[in-house]
Design a protein around this motif. Structure first.
Motif, PDB file in Angstrom:
ATOM      1  N   THR A  96       3.663   0.571  -8.635  1.00 17.48           N
ATOM      2  CA  THR A  96       3.143   1.447  -9.688  1.00 17.48           C
ATOM      3  C   THR A  96       2.770   2.812  -9.115  1.00 17.48           C
ATOM      4  O   THR A  96       3.488   3.789  -9.286  1.00 17.48           O
ATOM      5  CB  THR A  96       1.933   0.799 -10.373  1.00 17.48           C
ATOM      6  N   LEU A  97       1.654   2.900  -8.429  1.00 16.59           N
ATOM      7  CA  LEU A  97       1.153   4.192  -7.975  1.00 16.59           C
ATOM      8  C   LEU A  97       2.000   4.803  -6.872  1.00 16.59           C
ATOM      9  O   LEU A  97       1.998   6.020  -6.696  1.00 16.59           O
ATOM     10  CB  LEU A  97      -0.295   4.047  -7.494  1.00 16.59           C
TER      11      LEU A  97
ATOM     12  N   CYS B 295      -4.668  -9.194  -1.186  1.00 13.11           N
ATOM     13  CA  CYS B 295      -4.255  -8.614  -2.465  1.00 13.11           C
ATOM     14  C   CYS B 295      -2.981  -9.230  -3.038  1.00 13.11           C
ATOM     15  O   CYS B 295      -2.734  -9.104  -4.237  1.00 13.11           O
ATOM     16  CB  CYS B 295      -4.018  -7.109  -2.312  1.00 13.11           C
TER      17      CYS B 295
ATOM     18  N   ASP C 126       0.898 -10.041  -9.713  1.00 13.66           N
ATOM     19  CA  ASP C 126      -0.427  -9.440  -9.856  1.00 13.66           C
ATOM     20  C   ASP C 126      -1.516 -10.493 -10.027  1.00 13.66           C
ATOM     21  O   ASP C 126      -2.561 -10.220 -10.626  1.00 13.66           O
ATOM     22  CB  ASP C 126      -0.446  -8.493 -11.066  1.00 13.66           C
TER      23      ASP C 126
ATOM     24  N   LYS D  41      -5.782  -6.994  -6.013  1.00 11.34           N
ATOM     25  CA  LYS D  41      -4.669  -6.051  -6.109  1.00 11.34           C
ATOM     26  C   LYS D  41      -4.930  -5.019  -7.198  1.00 11.34           C
ATOM     27  O   LYS D  41      -4.706  -3.816  -6.993  1.00 11.34           O
ATOM     28  CB  LYS D  41      -3.370  -6.808  -6.395  1.00 11.34           C
ATOM     29  N   ALA D  42      -5.413  -5.463  -8.340  1.00 12.97           N
ATOM     30  CA  ALA D  42      -5.738  -4.523  -9.417  1.00 12.97           C
ATOM     31  C   ALA D  42      -6.872  -3.601  -8.991  1.00 12.97           C
ATOM     32  O   ALA D  42      -6.862  -2.402  -9.295  1.00 12.97           O
ATOM     33  CB  ALA D  42      -6.118  -5.289 -10.685  1.00 12.97           C
TER      34      ALA D  42
ATOM     35  N   ARG E 190      -5.628  -0.850  -6.765  1.00  9.76           N
ATOM     36  CA  ARG E 190      -4.999   0.232  -7.513  1.00  9.76           C
ATOM     37  C   ARG E 190      -6.050   1.160  -8.119  1.00  9.76           C
ATOM     38  O   ARG E 190      -5.897   2.386  -8.139  1.00  9.76           O
ATOM     39  CB  ARG E 190      -4.106  -0.351  -8.611  1.00  9.76           C
ATOM     40  N   GLU E 191      -7.142   0.579  -8.624  1.00 10.42           N
ATOM     41  CA  GLU E 191      -8.222   1.406  -9.168  1.00 10.42           C
ATOM     42  C   GLU E 191      -8.797   2.316  -8.090  1.00 10.42           C
ATOM     43  O   GLU E 191      -9.074   3.497  -8.330  1.00 10.42           O
ATOM     44  CB  GLU E 191      -9.328   0.520  -9.745  1.00 10.42           C
TER      45      GLU E 191
ATOM     46  N   MET F  79      -7.299   3.374  -5.409  1.00  8.90           N
ATOM     47  CA  MET F  79      -6.312   4.398  -5.061  1.00  8.90           C
ATOM     48  C   MET F  79      -6.358   5.556  -6.054  1.00  8.90           C
ATOM     49  O   MET F  79      -6.284   6.727  -5.672  1.00  8.90           O
ATOM     50  CB  MET F  79      -4.917   3.780  -5.018  1.00  8.90           C
ATOM     51  N   ARG F  80      -6.487   5.223  -7.331  1.00 11.16           N
ATOM     52  CA  ARG F  80      -6.604   6.285  -8.331  1.00 11.16           C
ATOM     53  C   ARG F  80      -7.876   7.092  -8.103  1.00 11.16           C
ATOM     54  O   ARG F  80      -7.876   8.332  -8.220  1.00 11.16           O
ATOM     55  CB  ARG F  80      -6.613   5.681  -9.738  1.00 11.16           C
TER      56      ARG F  80
END
Length: 263
Positions: A178-179, A206, A215, A220-221, A224-225, A227-228
């Motif tokens: 995704t990212l 993860c 997922d 793992k989720a 991603r949070e 990383m954002r």
């Protein structure tokens, strides 16, 4: 009986009584900026301040000049925040202030400190539901400048790519990216190895081993949070320079240290 009463009211042109509304959830408490700053507040030093109680409980912006961020709190809590920042960074007041003219903004660290407070408040508000989880101490831990991350280890041989794969975008080689979908595939194994080293965890922290694209693992989720969050903070606070990353807070641990050291 209740059904009969409702039917009678409807027949008479009146609406049946509405069901009782569920109690509203309590509004979240506003983020206490000083609580986020004060894991190591030097309360003994604070106790030595000799000022009237009326001054201590007055708004900080009425007691001190040029208060741009830490307004809306008492002067007492303002000073707790100042002492906390000093302890968290392992510095003296002169690191940020001209001791002959405290309101001056001439010193760059003072201007940077304001930006860091705004950054921490936003991270806590958007990433941790307003709970003070990221503080000055989280990253600094008694150092004026957090250490740079070490070189990440070599990625596992299983992630080795052919020259053709390495030249493609990540989404062309890996599933459910995704990212990092737009990054060249050759960078992704190293990035993953860096995450693993920064948190001191294996890939399975993860990922589902053998089914890496799934997922199923909550971490793992969350990754991603995070990383954002760091990408947004770096873009807004540091421009093109990567100012913070996983290692800044984690330093080889799955969870950063508590905002206040255990007693």
């Amino acid at each position: 009986m209740r059904t009969a009463l409702a039917l009678t009211l409807v027949a008479c042109g009146a609406a049946p009584p509405a069901p009782a509304a569920a109690p509203a959830a309590p509004a979240p408490a506003p983020l206490d900026l000083v609580s986020a700053l004060a894991p190591n507040a030097d309360m003994a030093a604070f106790a030595k301040f000799d000022w009237p109680r009326s001054t201590a409980v007055s708004p900080s912006e009425r007691v001190f000049a040029n208060v741009l961020v830490m307004h809306g709190m008492t002067a007492e809590r303002f000073m707790i925040g100042m002492l906390a920042m000093r302890a968290s960074l392992g510095v003296e007041c002169k690191h940020c202030h001209d001791l002959k003219l405290y309101p001056s903004d001439e010193l760059a660290p003072k201007r940077t400190a304001r930006r860091m407070m705004i950054m921490a408040e936003r991270i806590n508000r958007e990433g941790f539901a307003g709970e003070a989880r990221v503080t000055c101490y989280t990253c600094h831990r008694g150092e004026a400048k957090p250490p740079a991350p070490p070189e990440p280890p070599a990625p596992p041989a299983a992630l080795a790519l052919t020259d053709e794969q390495a030249s493609l975008a990540g989404r062309k080689v890996y599933k459910n990216v995704t990212l990092l979908a737009g990054r060249r595939a050759r960078f992704l194994p190293g990035i993953m190895a860096g995450f693993s080293a920064a948190l001191g965890v294996p890939c399975s922290h993860c990922h589902v081993e053998g089914a890496w694209d799934r997922d199923d693992v909550p971490a793992k989720a969350r990754a991603r949070e995070m990383m954002r969050m760091t990408a947004r903070a770096n873009g807004e606070m540091f421009g093109a320079v990567e100012g913070i990353g996983c290692f800044t807070c984690h330093r080889g641990s799955p969870a950063p240290p508590p905002t206040r050291p255990e007693k």
